[in-house]
Write a protein that holds these residues in place. Structure first.
Motif, PDB file in Angstrom:
ATOM      1  N   UNK A   1      -3.150  -4.426  22.051  1.00 29.51           N
ATOM      2  CA  UNK A   1      -3.830  -4.824  20.816  1.00 29.51           C
ATOM      3  C   UNK A   1      -3.052  -4.307  19.603  1.00 29.51           C
ATOM      4  N   UNK A   2      -2.969  -5.159  18.560  1.00 34.23           N
ATOM      5  CA  UNK A   2      -2.285  -4.752  17.329  1.00 34.23           C
ATOM      6  C   UNK A   2      -3.115  -3.731  16.576  1.00 34.23           C
ATOM      7  N   UNK A   3      -2.448  -2.754  15.989  1.00 34.01           N
ATOM      8  CA  UNK A   3      -3.156  -1.789  15.130  1.00 34.01           C
ATOM      9  C   UNK A   3      -3.467  -2.461  13.807  1.00 34.01           C
ATOM     10  N   UNK A   4      -4.744  -2.574  13.446  1.00 32.91           N
ATOM     11  CA  UNK A   4      -5.079  -3.292  12.210  1.00 32.91           C
ATOM     12  C   UNK A   4      -4.523  -2.578  10.971  1.00 32.91           C
ATOM     13  N   UNK A 198      -0.421   8.231  17.510  1.00 30.70           N
ATOM     14  CA  UNK A 198      -0.901   9.240  16.560  1.00 30.70           C
ATOM     15  C   UNK A 198      -1.811   8.541  15.572  1.00 30.70           C
ATOM     16  N   UNK A 199      -2.815   9.283  15.073  1.00 30.53           N
ATOM     17  CA  UNK A 199      -3.879   8.624  14.307  1.00 30.53           C
ATOM     18  C   UNK A 199      -3.422   8.117  12.949  1.00 30.53           C
ATOM     19  N   UNK A 200      -2.423   8.773  12.341  1.00 35.19           N
ATOM     20  CA  UNK A 200      -1.913   8.286  11.052  1.00 35.19           C
ATOM     21  C   UNK A 200      -0.618   7.524  11.304  1.00 35.19           C
ATOM     22  N   UNK A 201      -0.554   6.286  10.814  1.00 36.21           N
ATOM     23  CA  UNK A 201       0.652   5.464  10.965  1.00 36.21           C
ATOM     24  C   UNK A 201       0.911   4.757   9.640  1.00 36.21           C
ATOM     25  N   UNK A 223       3.346   0.295   0.620  1.00 35.72           N
ATOM     26  CA  UNK A 223       3.100   1.171   1.767  1.00 35.72           C
ATOM     27  C   UNK A 223       1.929   0.616   2.564  1.00 35.72           C
ATOM     28  N   UNK A 224       2.166   0.410   3.858  1.00 38.14           N
ATOM     29  CA  UNK A 224       1.112  -0.088   4.749  1.00 38.14           C
ATOM     30  C   UNK A 224       0.523   1.097   5.512  1.00 38.14           C
ATOM     31  N   UNK A 225      -0.796   1.233   5.454  1.00 34.27           N
ATOM     32  CA  UNK A 225      -1.503   2.254   6.231  1.00 34.27           C
ATOM     33  C   UNK A 225      -2.258   1.521   7.338  1.00 34.27           C
ATOM     34  N   UNK A 226      -2.012   1.925   8.582  1.00 32.30           N
ATOM     35  CA  UNK A 226      -2.661   1.270   9.714  1.00 32.30           C
ATOM     36  C   UNK A 226      -3.907   2.043  10.139  1.00 32.30           C
ATOM     37  N   UNK A 227      -4.875   1.336  10.714  1.00 31.27           N
ATOM     38  CA  UNK A 227      -6.050   1.969  11.309  1.00 31.27           C
ATOM     39  C   UNK A 227      -5.615   2.732  12.563  1.00 31.27           C
ATOM     40  N   UNK A 228      -6.540   3.557  13.108  1.00 29.39           N
ATOM     41  CA  UNK A 228      -6.115   4.445  14.203  1.00 29.39           C
ATOM     42  C   UNK A 228      -6.417   3.881  15.588  1.00 29.39           C
TER      43      UNK A 228
END
Ligand code: MN
Length: 286
Positions: A1-4, A198-201, A223-228
């Motif tokens: 599954x892709x990280x949103x 890792x939870x922060x991406x 800057x893209x911040x991904x969900x965990x």
């Protein structure tokens, strides 16, 4: 599954000494991205011999790690531990300020003399509370020690500075789980990459343009911040693109960032100023 994707931030524009700086972190919409505190992207800007003046004068740090990634040009560093060294494109200086370090930095003598172009990222990584007063340290990471990870069927390359990725390990010693990689992707490259659990991406685009997870067009300075949740991300380079990919585990501790210090309480910030004025962070004259 892709990280949103959870948020995409735009950069503030600022100046640090002679450098034009983009700042996507922190911004109003993203106060921090625990354990990452600040991201400054300087340049790309020309260095014309005789016309480029100034370096960042000696200043202290305590309680976090300022890390410089050189994408173009070269940097000279001096610090109160007695280190002096220069790094050039594809290289990294990883400072653990710990209880206190004083450093100065700027373009190398070579680039000031011969001219060239500068493009640098400086990233501030928080230290866990129990390590904020550790002894300061300086890691100078040269190109030959940084493994390359091929992605997107060979159309992208990541220079793995820290942490594990695709079975390889970056050379930096980190104080909490961190993955950091500098990358370039050819125009038209497309596919999925597995990302560290890792939870922060975070994905920062220095130049070019990408489509992320098949739907978000991400231009330079964003800057893209991904969900965990999720294991992979998808990337499609619309243009030749230059990136910094970061992962870490949140420290989840109180954080007070004030000037050059990042501590857990206001009292610790006051103590840092006092210790600096009293010379407890060492000495650097130029
Ligand atoms: Mn500094």
């Amino acid at each position: 599954m892709l990280r949103p994707v959870s948020i995409i931030t735009d950069s503030l524009l600022t100046n640090v000494g002679p450098l034009n700086v983009k700042q996507p972190l922190p911004v109003a919409a993203l106060r921090d991205a625990d354990p990452f505190i600040l991201l400054h992207h300087a340049g790309p800007q020309p260095v014309v011999p005789g016309e480029f003046h100034g370096r960042v004068d000696p200043h202290p740090h305590r309680g976090f790690e300022p890390v410089s990634f050189v994408y173009r040009g070269s940097l000279l560093h001096r610090d109160s531990l007695g280190n002096e060294g220069s790094i050039s494109s594809g290289e990294v200086q990883w400072i653990t300020s710990g209880s206190g370090i004083i450093h100065s930095e700027g373009p190398s003598e070579q680039i000031l003399r011969d001219g060239g172009e500068l493009e640098i990222i400086q990233l501030w990584i928080n230290l866990p509370a129990e390590k904020k007063m550790m002894s300061p340290a300086y890691q100078e990471i040269h190109r030959e020690s940084i493994p390359t990870v091929s992605i997107l069927d060979g159309a992208g390359q990541l220079q793995l500075v820290a942490g594990e990725f695709a079975g390889k390990r970056g050379p930096a010693t980190t104080q909490s789980p961190i993955m950091a990689a500098m990358g370039t992707i050819d125009a038209g490259a497309t596919g999925e990459i597995d990302v560290p659990p890792m939870r922060t991406l975070l994905l920062y685009v220095l130049g070019g343009s990408l489509r992320v997870n098949n739907e978000h067009v991400v231009d330079r300075h964003k800057l893209v911040v991904f969900a965990d949740n999720g294991q992979s991300i998808s990337l499609e380079a619309i243009e030749p693109t230059s990136i910094l990919l970061l992962a870490g585990e949140p420290l989840e501790e109180p954080m007070i960032a004030y000037g050059p210090f990042v501590m857990n309480t206001e009292d610790e910030i006051r103590q840092a100023f006092l210790d600096f004025r009293q010379g407890a962070m060492g000495q650097l004259d130029y």
